[in-house]
Design a protein around this motif. Structure first.
Motif, PDB file in Angstrom:
ATOM      1  N   THR A 149       0.761  -1.231   0.075  1.00  7.17           N
ATOM      2  CA  THR A 149      -0.214   0.001   0.030  1.00  7.17           C
ATOM      3  C   THR A 149       0.700   1.397   0.023  1.00  7.17           C
ATOM      4  O   THR A 149       0.348   2.462  -0.150  1.00  7.17           O
ATOM      5  N   HIS A 150       2.087   1.209   0.387  1.00 14.30           N
ATOM      6  CA  HIS A 150       3.111   2.378   0.391  1.00 14.30           C
ATOM      7  C   HIS A 150       4.200   1.909  -0.586  1.00 14.30           C
ATOM      8  O   HIS A 150       5.195   2.096  -0.369  1.00 14.30           O
ATOM      9  N   ALA A 151       3.922   1.669  -1.876  1.00 13.04           N
ATOM     10  CA  ALA A 151       4.803   1.532  -2.746  1.00 13.04           C
ATOM     11  C   ALA A 151       5.748   2.348  -2.967  1.00 13.04           C
ATOM     12  O   ALA A 151       7.042   2.134  -3.509  1.00 13.04           O
ATOM     13  N   HIS A 152       5.323   3.520  -3.017  1.00 15.60           N
ATOM     14  CA  HIS A 152       5.993   4.633  -3.514  1.00 15.60           C
ATOM     15  C   HIS A 152       7.171   5.006  -2.615  1.00 15.60           C
ATOM     16  O   HIS A 152       8.076   5.703  -2.893  1.00 15.60           O
ATOM     17  N   GLY A 153       7.058   4.322  -1.281  1.00 14.65           N
ATOM     18  CA  GLY A 153       8.188   4.416  -0.600  1.00 14.65           C
ATOM     19  C   GLY A 153       9.403   3.491  -0.650  1.00 14.65           C
ATOM     20  O   GLY A 153      10.601   3.793  -0.057  1.00 14.65           O
ATOM     21  N   PHE A 154       9.230   2.826  -1.708  1.00 16.17           N
ATOM     22  CA  PHE A 154      10.462   1.962  -2.132  1.00 16.17           C
ATOM     23  C   PHE A 154      10.937   2.332  -3.376  1.00 16.17           C
ATOM     24  O   PHE A 154      10.428   3.187  -4.361  1.00 16.17           O
ATOM     25  N   ASN A 155      12.048   1.835  -4.009  1.00 18.50           N
ATOM     26  CA  ASN A 155      12.655   2.393  -5.380  1.00 18.50           C
ATOM     27  C   ASN A 155      12.285   1.661  -6.523  1.00 18.50           C
ATOM     28  O   ASN A 155      12.631   1.877  -7.365  1.00 18.50           O
TER      29      ASN A 155
ATOM     30  N   ASP B  55      12.041   6.176   1.902  1.00 16.12           N
ATOM     31  CA  ASP B  55      11.469   7.176   2.772  1.00 16.12           C
ATOM     32  C   ASP B  55      11.298   6.704   4.147  1.00 16.12           C
ATOM     33  O   ASP B  55      11.564   5.599   4.484  1.00 16.12           O
ATOM     34  N   THR B  56      10.906   7.581   4.865  1.00 18.35           N
ATOM     35  CA  THR B  56      11.225   7.151   6.508  1.00 18.35           C
ATOM     36  C   THR B  56      10.012   6.181   6.874  1.00 18.35           C
ATOM     37  O   THR B  56      10.404   5.008   7.728  1.00 18.35           O
ATOM     38  N   LEU B  57       8.983   6.163   6.673  1.00 15.44           N
ATOM     39  CA  LEU B  57       8.063   4.998   6.757  1.00 15.44           C
ATOM     40  C   LEU B  57       8.285   3.750   6.375  1.00 15.44           C
ATOM     41  O   LEU B  57       8.355   2.665   6.970  1.00 15.44           O
TER      42      LEU B  57
ATOM     43  N   TYR C  69      10.696  -1.707   6.980  1.00 14.40           N
ATOM     44  CA  TYR C  69      11.558  -2.435   6.546  1.00 14.40           C
ATOM     45  C   TYR C  69      12.791  -3.124   7.565  1.00 14.40           C
ATOM     46  O   TYR C  69      13.130  -4.186   7.503  1.00 14.40           O
ATOM     47  N   GLU C  70      13.165  -1.943   8.089  1.00 18.18           N
ATOM     48  CA  GLU C  70      14.296  -2.262   9.208  1.00 18.18           C
ATOM     49  C   GLU C  70      13.490  -2.788  10.596  1.00 18.18           C
ATOM     50  O   GLU C  70      14.499  -3.208  11.294  1.00 18.18           O
ATOM     51  N   GLY C  71      12.582  -2.538  11.016  1.00 18.50           N
ATOM     52  CA  GLY C  71      11.959  -2.634  12.251  1.00 18.50           C
ATOM     53  C   GLY C  71      11.423  -4.098  12.498  1.00 18.50           C
ATOM     54  O   GLY C  71      11.575  -4.658  13.659  1.00 18.50           O
ATOM     55  N   VAL C  72      10.750  -4.797  11.731  1.00 21.49           N
ATOM     56  CA  VAL C  72      10.002  -5.953  11.832  1.00 21.49           C
ATOM     57  C   VAL C  72      10.938  -7.016  12.488  1.00 21.49           C
ATOM     58  O   VAL C  72      10.507  -7.729  13.411  1.00 21.49           O
TER      59      VAL C  72
END
Length: 854
Positions: free
Chosen positions: A421-427, A460-462, A467-470
Motif C-alpha cells: 500500500t506504500h509502494a512509492h516509499g520504495f525504489n 522514505d522514513t515510513l 523494512y528495518e523494524g519488523v
C-alpha cells in the motif's frame, strides 16, 4: 579540623595503606602492568605525534623481522595491546593472574614460569601459525605486515600453574574458563598471538602437573548439580560471544571467523562467488569474495539480538532450567543446519564447479569447523541433562510459543500490507511475489539470507522503519518470552511453594522444613491451613515427611491426601514419618517399615561430663587449642570468600563419592541459600573454613522451637574432631537460646540394620511380628539400596558418629498400602535419593539386589 574530617582523612589513610601493602606483596603484577600501561600509552602518543598507524612497525612482530634477528620488537610487542582501550580488558586479567601466581608460587617461581611459558608459547604459536596459514592468502600479511603479541601470553602460563596448586573446585574452574576463552580466540579470531596464548596455556598446564605432587582425582564433569550447571553455562556463554569476537576483530583468520559473520549484518556477492569457484586457482576466494557490509541499521540489530538470546539461555542453564537446555540444543542444531546451508548448499546452488570446488576453496573445511563447536555444546547439555531439572509450567511455554508465532504473523502481515500500500516509499514497484520472497530476510539473523540481491529497498522514513523494524521487534518479543519462561518457578507453581513455606512456619515436625525444597509438589487441605509435600516417581506419590501447618488437621490430612492420590491414579506412600502418623496408617491396614532412626538432643539438659562424652570433650578442647572458632550465620550474610569456600568444600566432598549427589531428604548447596537456614562453620587460625553444617528450623505457632542438622561437609585434610566441635558448639548455642530440641536428623536407610536401645528393639520386634511377607521383601530391597549407597556415603558410620552425643532415638518409617507396588516403591525411593543415577549405577543396583532376595 572537625572530627568528621579527621575521621575521613584517617579512613583514606587506611585505604591508601592497604593499597600500598597490596602493591608490595604483588610486585610482579605491579611491574608488568606498569610496563604495559607505559609502553602502550607511549606508543600511542608517538604514533599520534608522527602520524603513524598505531601501534607502529616497531611493536609489530613479523616473521621476516624475526628471521633478521630483531628480538626487540618481540619484547615491545609483549607489552603492547592492539588498541589503547584494550587496556581496560588486558590489564585486569594480567593483574589478577600474576597477582594470584605470586601469592601462591612466590616471586622467583612466578618469574621463571612466566619466562618459560611465554618463550615457549611464542615459539609454538609461530609454528602453529605457519602450519595453519602457510598456504593461505593470510600468510603474506602475517609474514610481512606483522602482528601484536599482547600481554595475555605472559599471564596464561602462571595462572595455569596456579590451578594445579588450587582446590579441586578452583582447579576445574580456572582450566575450563582459560581453555574456553583461548578456544574462542583461536576459533573465532585466529591471530598468531591467539595461538601463542594457547601454547602458553598448555605449557603452563604441563608445568603445573609436573610441579604439583598431589594425587587428587581429576574430573572434567563436576560432581554436584550446582557446579555442573555453572560449567555448562560458562561454555555456552563463551560460545555465544564467539561471533562477536569474530565480527569486532580487525583481523579474523580463525576457522570460525567466517561463521561468526553469519550473525553479522553481511551481504554476500554470489556472482563473485560463482566466478571464484569456477576459476583455476588455489586461493581461498570463498572467504575473500563472500561479503560486504550493509549500511542500514536493522541488520546490525538483528545480528546482535540472537547473541543476547543465547546469553539469556546460558543464564537459564546456570539456573538449571530445563527449557534453557532444550533451547540450547535447538539453537545449536539450527546453527549446524545453517552452517551446512551457508557453506555447502547455497554455494552449490550458485556455482558450477560442484563439490570439488567447495573442497578446494575451503568451504567444506569451514563447514566442518563450524559444526564441531555447536555439536560439542549439544553433547555437553545432553550429558548433563539431569542437572537441568527446573521445569517450566507447560501453560507458560504454550503462551510463549503462541505469542512468538502470532507476533511473527502480525509483523509479516503488517510488512506485506505496508509495502503493497506504500509502494512509492520504495525504489521500485514491489510485486506480491517479491514481497513474499523478501519476508524471510526481515527476520533471519543469518547473514547469507541478506545476500540475495533485493528487488526493492526503502527510500522514505515510513518504509525504512517498517523494512528495518519488523525483524528487531520480532527478536525482542522472542527474547522477552524466553526470559519469561526462564523466570518461571517451575512446573510446580511458585505460589504453591510460597504457601507451603508459610505453613511450615506455623507448625511442623523436626524434618518438615524439607518440604520447602525444590522439586516438591504440594497438596493443601480444604481449609488451606495445612499441607503435605510429595513427589511422584514411577506412579508412587512419595511424601516428604508428614503433614505440616495447622496441627489439628494433620490426622485428617493423611486420609484426604490418600483420596487425592487415588483420584490421580497414584499409589500414596508416606516416607520419613514419625510414630504417630505410622500408627494412624497401620490402624487403617497399611504396612510399615523403619527406614531410619532420628537422633534428638535436648539442649536444656546438654552437658559433656562423664566417660561417654570423652570424644566430644577432646574435640572441643583440641579445636580451642588450635585457634579454631565457630561462626553462626546464613549463606547470604556470610562473606563472599566464605561462600566460595563452602561451595568448594561441598564440591570436593561430592567428587569423592562413587555415586551421584544424593537429594530428597538430603540438602545441598542450593538448600543452604534460604535465609531461614542457619550455617555453623569452623574457621581455623588462618581464616580457612575447615567444616560447615546447616540447620533447618522447626516452628510451633510461628516460633522456632528447635533446629535439625542437614548439611555436613568438611575438607579432606581437616583435623579429626572438627565436626564434633561444630555440633557441640551448636548445642551450647541452643542451650543459651533455650531451644526445645536439636535434631541430628536421620541417616537415610541406616536404621534398617542398626539396633537401638532395648526399649526401641522391643517395639521393633513387635512391629516385625505384624509385618507381611511383602514388608520383609521391601526391607530386603531397601537394605540392598542401603548396601549400594553405604560404601559411598557411609550412613552407618554417620549413625554411629551421632551416637557420640547420647541422643534420644526416635524411629522414622515408611508406610504403604499395597504390597503389589513394592518394586515401584523401591525404585521411587532410589530415584528420589539419586535423581542423577546413570544406567551403570542401575546395573550395580540390580546386582546388589540378587543376594538380598534369595
Amino acid at each position: 579540623m572537625s572530627v568528621n574530617n579527621k575521621r575521613k582523612q584517617n579512613s583514606w589513610h587506611v585505604v591508601l595503606a592497604d593499597g600500598m601493602q597490596m602493591m608490595r606483596t604483588h610486585m610482579v603484577a605491579v611491574v608488568v602492568v606498569g610496563l604495559i600501561v607505559v609502553v602502550t600509552l607511549g606508543t600511542a602518543i608517538y604514533c599520534a605525534a608522527t602520524a603513524h598507524l598505531y601501534p607502529g612497525s616497531l611493536a609489530r612482530v613479523s616473521l621476516s623481522r624475526l628471521s633478521r634477528g630483531v628480538p626487540s620488537s618481540m619484547l615491545l610487542s609483549l607489552f603492547t595491546v592492539s588498541h589503547p582501550l584494550r587496556l581496560l580488558i588486558d590489564v585486569p586479567i594480567v593483574a589478577v593472574c600474576l597477582g594470584l601466581a605470586q601469592s601462591r608460587l612466590g616471586v622467583g617461581r612466578t618469574l621463571w614460569i612466566a619466562a618459560i611459558s611465554t618463550l615457549g608459547g611464542i615459539a609454538c604459536g609461530m609454528g602453529l601459525t605457519a602450519a595453519m596459514y602457510a598456504h593461505s592468502t593470510h600468510w603474506m600479511r602475517i609474514a610481512d605486515f606483522g602482528f601484536i603479541l599482547g600481554p595475555l601470553i605472559i599471564a596464561a602460563g602462571p595462572i595455569m600453574v596456579v590451578s594445579a596448586f588450587s582446590s579441586l573446585l578452583w582447579r576445574r574452574r580456572i582450566r575450563i574458563i582459560m581453555y574456553a576463552f583461548v578456544a574462542t580466540l583461536v576459533l573465532y579470531r585466529g591471530e598468531p598471538s591467539d595461538f601463542s596464548v594457547l601454547a602458553a596455556t598448555v605449557i603452563g598446564h604441563v608445568l603445573g602437573y609436573l610441579m604439583c605432587s598431589h594425587n587428587e582425582r581429576e574430573s572434567i564433569i563436576p560432581g554436584t548439580v550446582f557446579e555442573t550447571r555453572r560449567v555448562v553455562a560458562i561454555v555456552s556463554a563463551v560460545m555465544a560471544l564467539g561471533p562477536v569476537v569474530s565480527v569486532t576483530s580487525p583481523l579474523s583468520y580463525g576457522p570460525l571467523s567466517t561463521f561468526g559473520l553469519l550473525m553479522s549484518p553481511i551481504r554476500f556477492n554470489y556472482n563473485k562467488l560463482s566466478t571464484c569457484l569456477g576459476a583455476d586457482t588455489d586461493l581461498n576466494c570463498f572467504v575473500q569474495f563472500r561479503l560486504q557490509r550493509l549500511a542500514l541499521p536493522g541488520g546490525i540489530i538483528v545480528s546482535l539480538l540472537p547473541v543476547i538470546a543465547m546469553l539469556l539461555v546460558s543464564w537459564g542453564l546456570f539456573k538449571g532450567r530445563r527449557i534453557a537446555a532444550i533451547l540450547s540444543i535447538i539453537a545449536n542444531a539450527a546453527t549446524i543446519i545453517c552452517a551446512i546451508a551457508y557453506y555447502c548448499i547455497i554455494p552449490l546452488a550458485h556455482a558450477y564447479h560442484g563439490l570439488p570446488g567447495l573442497v578446494m576453496h575451503g568451504a567444506f573445511k569451514s563447514a566442518i569447523a563450524s559444526i564441531i563447536i555447536p555439536a560439542v555444546c549439544i553433547a555437553m547439555v545432553v550429558v548433563s541433562w539431569k542437572a537441568f531439572d527446573r521445569k517450566t509450567a507447560q501453560r507458560r511455554i504454550m503462551i510463549s510459543m503462541v505469542t512468538i508465532v502470532v507476533s511473527w504473523c502480525v509483523l509479516t502481515l503488517s510488512y506485506i500490507l505496508v509495502v503493497l500500500t506504500h509502494a512509492h516509499g520504495f525504489n521500485g514497484v514491489p510485486s506480491f511475489g517479491n514481497v513474499l520472497a523478501d519476508v524471510p530476510q526481515r527476520f533471519m539473523p543469518i547473514g547469507f539470507l541478506n545476500g540475495i540481491n533485493p528487488d526493492f529497498i526503502p527510500v522514505d522514513t515510513l518504509a525504512t522503519v517498517v523494512y528495518e523494524g519488523v525483524g528487531p521487534v520480532f527478536w525482542l518479543i522472542t527474547i522477552i518470552m524466553i526470559r519469561w519462561c526462564l523466570l518461571d518457578a517451575g512446573e510446580v507453581d511458585e505460589s504453591s511453594r510460597q504457601r507451603a513455606s508459610k505453613l511450615v512456619q506455623i507448625d511442623g515436625e523436626s524434618m518438615s522444613f524439607m518440604a520447602t525444597w525444590q522439586d516438591n509438589h504440594y497438596w493443601f487441605s480444604p481449609s488451606g491451613r495445612s499441607a503435605i509435600a510429595y513427589r511422584v516417581e514411577h506412579g508412587i506419590a512419595l511424601s516428604v515427611t508428614g503433614p505440616f501447618g495447622a496441627r489439628d488437621e494433620w490426622d485428617e490430612d493423611i486420609k484426604q491426601f490418600v483420596q487425592f492420590c487415588i483420584a490421580n491414579s497414584w499409589t500414596p506412600v508416606f516416607y520419613s514419618i514419625h510414630e504417630h502418623q505410622r500408627e494412624i496408617l497401620v490402624n487403617q491396614g497399611w504396612s510399615s517399615l523403619a527406614v531410619g532412626t532420628e537422633m534428638i538432643v535436648h539442649p536444656r539438659t546438654w552437658q559433656t561430663r562423664g566417660k561417654k562424652w570423652q570424644d566430644v570433650r577432646t574435640a572441643i578442647n583440641k579445636a580451642k587449642r588450635e585457634g579454631m572458632i565457630d561462626v553462626l550465620t546464613t549463606f547470604d550474610e556470610a562473606p563472599l570468600g566464605i561462600q566460595s569456600q563452602i561451595v568448594e568444600i561441598s564440591e570436593q566432598w561430592t567428587e569423592e563419592k562413587a555415586l551421584p549427589e544424593m537429594r530428597f531428604t538430603l540438602g545441598g548447596i542450593e538448600e543452604l541459600m534460604d535465609n531461614r537456614v542457619r550455617l555453623l562453620y569452623a574457621l581455623d587460625a588462618q581464616g580457612v573454613v575447615q567444616a560447615v553444617t546447616s540447620w533447618l528450623p522447626t516452628y510451633r505457632d510461628g516460633v522456632i522451637i528447635g533446629w535439625t542438622l542437614d548439611f555436613m561437609r568438611h575438607r579432606p585434610d581437616s583435623e579429626n574432631g572438627v565436626m564434633e566441635f561444630l555440633i557441640a558448639r551448636m548445642a551450647e548455642r541452643l542451650q543459651e537460646e533455650d531451644a526445645e530440641f536439636m535434631s541430628l536428623s536421620a541417616a537415610p536407610l541406616a536404621g534398617l540394620s542398626v539396633v537401638g536401645s532395648s526399649e526401641n528393639q522391643a517395639e521393633s520386634d513387635a512391629a516385625d511380628s505384624q509385618q507381611t511377607d511383602g514388608t520383609q521383601i521391601l526391607a530386603h530391597v531397601l537394605q540392598a539400596v542401603a548396601d549400594l549407597i553405604e560404601p559411598a556415603y557411609g550412613f552407618h558410620s554417620l549413625f554411629r558418629f551421632k551416637l557420640k552425643f547420647q541422643p534420644q532415638e526416635e524411629g522414622v518409617y515408611i508406610a504403604y498400602p499395597d504390597a503389589a507396588k513394592l518394586a515401584q516403591i523401591a525404585l521411587a525411593v532410589t530415584q528420589s535419593y539419586l535423581p542423577g543415577m546413570k544406567p551403570s549405577d542401575v546395573v550395580a543396583f540390580v546386582k546388589a539386589l540378587k543376594p538380598s532376595t534369595h
